[in-house]
Design an enzyme around this catalytic site. Structure first.
Site, PDB file in Angstrom:
ATOM      1  N   PHE A   1      11.241   3.905  -7.834  1.00  0.00           N
ATOM      2  CA  PHE A   1      10.904   2.522  -7.489  1.00  0.00           C
ATOM      3  C   PHE A   1       9.457   2.425  -7.160  1.00  0.00           C
ATOM      4  O   PHE A   1       8.810   3.177  -6.663  1.00  0.00           O
ATOM      5  CB  PHE A   1      11.322   1.936  -5.887  1.00  0.00           C
ATOM      6  CG  PHE A   1      11.145   0.766  -5.553  1.00  0.00           C
ATOM      7  CD1 PHE A   1      11.691  -0.151  -6.172  1.00  0.00           C
ATOM      8  CD2 PHE A   1      10.228   0.729  -4.374  1.00  0.00           C
ATOM      9  CE1 PHE A   1      11.463  -1.781  -5.771  1.00  0.00           C
ATOM     10  CE2 PHE A   1       9.826  -0.785  -4.077  1.00  0.00           C
ATOM     11  CZ  PHE A   1      10.486  -1.766  -4.774  1.00  0.00           C
TER      12      PHE A   1
ATOM     13  N   ASP B   1       2.874   8.000  -7.293  1.00  0.00           N
ATOM     14  CA  ASP B   1       3.151   7.166  -6.485  1.00  0.00           C
ATOM     15  C   ASP B   1       3.788   7.546  -4.980  1.00  0.00           C
ATOM     16  O   ASP B   1       4.850   8.003  -4.722  1.00  0.00           O
ATOM     17  CB  ASP B   1       4.500   6.160  -6.825  1.00  0.00           C
ATOM     18  CG  ASP B   1       4.793   4.823  -5.940  1.00  0.00           C
ATOM     19  OD1 ASP B   1       4.253   4.763  -5.158  1.00  0.00           O
ATOM     20  OD2 ASP B   1       5.481   3.980  -6.438  1.00  0.00           O
TER      21      ASP B   1
ATOM     22  N   LYS C   1       2.020   1.170   2.154  1.00  0.00           N
ATOM     23  CA  LYS C   1       2.786   1.133   3.411  1.00  0.00           C
ATOM     24  C   LYS C   1       2.040   1.887   4.493  1.00  0.00           C
ATOM     25  O   LYS C   1       1.659   0.778   5.417  1.00  0.00           O
ATOM     26  CB  LYS C   1       4.046   1.915   3.139  1.00  0.00           C
ATOM     27  CG  LYS C   1       4.969   1.322   2.224  1.00  0.00           C
ATOM     28  CD  LYS C   1       6.526   1.766   2.178  1.00  0.00           C
ATOM     29  CE  LYS C   1       7.539   0.970   1.454  1.00  0.00           C
ATOM     30  NZ  LYS C   1       7.562   0.922  -0.010  1.00  0.00           N
TER      31      LYS C   1
HETATM   32  C1  LIG Z   1       7.476   0.134  -1.033  1.00  0.00           C
HETATM   33  C2  LIG Z   1       7.064   0.898  -2.413  1.00  0.00           C
HETATM   34  C3  LIG Z   1       6.255   0.227  -3.567  1.00  0.00           C
HETATM   35  C4  LIG Z   1       6.031  -1.354  -3.340  1.00  0.00           C
HETATM   36  O1  LIG Z   1       4.998  -1.531  -2.266  1.00  0.00           O
HETATM   37  P1  LIG Z   1       5.032  -3.168  -1.741  1.00  0.00           P
HETATM   38  O2  LIG Z   1       4.073  -3.074  -0.532  1.00  0.00           O
HETATM   39  O3  LIG Z   1       6.357  -3.617  -1.274  1.00  0.00           O
HETATM   40  O4  LIG Z   1       4.547  -3.849  -2.910  1.00  0.00           O
HETATM   41  C5  LIG Z   1       5.804   0.910  -4.504  1.00  0.00           C
HETATM   42  N1  LIG Z   1       6.252   2.438  -4.624  1.00  0.00           N
HETATM   43  C6  LIG Z   1       7.021   2.928  -3.729  1.00  0.00           C
HETATM   44  C7  LIG Z   1       7.364   4.377  -3.698  1.00  0.00           C
HETATM   45  C8  LIG Z   1       7.547   2.184  -2.475  1.00  0.00           C
HETATM   46  O5  LIG Z   1       8.187   2.959  -1.679  1.00  0.00           O
END
Ligand SMILES: *Cc1c(COP(=O)(O)O)cnc(C)c1O
Length: 406
Positions: free
Chosen positions: A139, A224, A253
């Site tokens: 994700f 990520d 986050k």
């Molecule tokens: C939450 C998340 C995103 C996206 O972040 P947003 O602030 O919601 O745009 C991207 N990568 C990972 C691994 C995430 O957990």
């Protein structure tokens, strides 16, 4: 239509219906406790999905935001922003990176990483290198590029043609990966610990393997760490466990511990194509966000915070595996890393979240029928004990429900 409509379930009538919301709202928070609008107190083991890393209303962050709010909120990036320079200095001192671009969210940090990867090769005379390789269960956020990178059909269906240049591979299939790399590959992008996919940690040896492969092929390695970064695994960044540094990393986050801010970190070489005009953001890196994020990073990076994550995570792992033995009909696996914990269930995970809420415990959902525990990094052992007891009671109720059905 009357503007005096009573507050009821129709209070959501003017919100786009993109969220499946629980019938619950909160009024205030303190540490790992959230108080609902009807006065109930919940133990928060989801922390706004790994975002409120220091819990709610942390005094240091409250003070920082109040002080800065009276000084300066926003100025354009056409000016120098000393607060931004200070946070970039800190993030690069703590990591592999040399340079940082600030965003307002995780998906924008990913967007920057994806653009940077293509620009890197283009600036080096290989504009044909556009393909980004990602993995099943990934994700990466919700912008158009990020959903195409993630590859989950439920996030791409109905949004027009899939973008070219994204290749999705099975999780952990080394042969498929080697076969997929070619003259049009730009980068490999991976979460060192998958979050939404269900708290799946990539083995350290695999990250080291990816690093080697990227070096051999002259392609970029992008991590990520939007969810698994900033203390969540018990080190400041999850990749530190492996020793395999990326070329580019997205974080967000926990970066502002509840204030919306993200960042794309990169080596100077990887960012070579990102010259004046290549990218930008109006809000990204404004003084208010930068001051809050600096305080959050400084607090998260303290050895005492990271030690606490490791200690509480160790306790959870031991206790949750005990519950798994006691309730093999409910829990099939306990996984993840640090305080990014996945509990894979036999009963439906959404139903289990409701049972946990009945016990006044908040947990997050996750792929592969998991619930995730993503508590504040400051959770105490006593609070962890309470969480385990509540999960145990939810397991008991889940067992009764299953019996009643049979
Ligand atoms: C939450 C998340 C995103 C996206 O972040 P947003 O602030 O919601 O745009 C991207 N990568 C990972 C691994 C995430 O957990």
């Amino acid at each position: 239509m009357s503007s005096q409509a009573p507050v009821s379930s129709s209070a959501q009538a003017h919100l786009m219906g993109v969220y499946n919301r629980a019938p619950l709202a909160f009024e205030r928070g303190q540490g790992a406790r959230l108080t609902s609008t009807d006065g109930e107190v919940y133990l928060d083991c989801m922390a706004g999905i790994a975002t409120n890393a220091l819990g709610h209303a942390h005094p240091r962050l409250v003070n920082a935001i109040k002080t800065q709010a009276e000084k300066l909120w926003h100025v354009s990036n056409i000016f120098r922003i000393p607060e931004q320079e200070k946070l970039a200095d800190r993030l690069t001192a703590e990591t592999f990176a040399d340079v940082v671009f600030f965003t307002n969210s995780g998906t924008e940090a990913i967007e920057c990483a994806l653009k940077l990867a293509r620009k890197y090769h283009s600036a080096k005379g290989q504009p044909e290198r556009i393909d980004i390789i990602t993995f099943e269960g990934a994700f990466h956020g919700r912008t158009y590029a990020a959903v195409n990178a993630g590859g989950n059909p439920s996030y791409t269906d109905g949004f027009g043609p899939r973008l070219p240049g994204y290749i999705h591979l099975p999780f952990g299939d080394h042969e498929a990966l080697k076969a997929a790399i070619g003259p049009t590959t730009a980068a490999i992008m991976i979460e060192p610990v998958q979050g939404e996919g269900g708290a799946r940690a990539v083995p350290d040896a695999c990250l080291r393997g990816l690093r080697e492969l990227c070096d051999q092929e002259g392609i970029l390695l992008i991590y990520d760490e939007v969810q698994c970064g900033l203390g969540r695994t018990g080190k400041l960044f999850a990749y530190e466990w492996s020793g395999a540094a990326p070329d580019v990393m997205a974080v967000a986050k926990a970066l502002g511990s509840g204030f919306p801010v993200g960042a794309c970190l990169a080596t100077r070489d990887a960012a070579a194509g990102m010259g004046v005009g290549a990218h930008g953001s109006t809000f990204g890196g404004n003084p208010l966000a930068m001051v809050v994020a600096y305080e959050a990073v400084d607090e998260i990076a303290k050895p005492s915070t990271l030690d606490n994550v490791r200690e509480v995570a160790g306790y959870f792992t031991q206790q949750l595996n005990g519950l798994k033995d006691q309730y093999p009909d409910i829990i099939v696996d306990v996984r993840g890393r640090g305080l990014l914990i996945g509990i894979k269930l036999i009963p439906n995970n959404r139903d289990f979240m409701v049972l946990a809420r009945d016990q006044k415990l908040l947990v997050a959902g996750g792929g592969d029928n998991c619930v995730r525990l993503l508590p504040p990094l400051t959770l105490t052992i006593e609070e962890a004990q309470e969480a385990v007891a509540k999960i145990g009671r939810a397991c008991e109720v889940a067992r009764e429900h299953a019996k009643a059905k049979a």
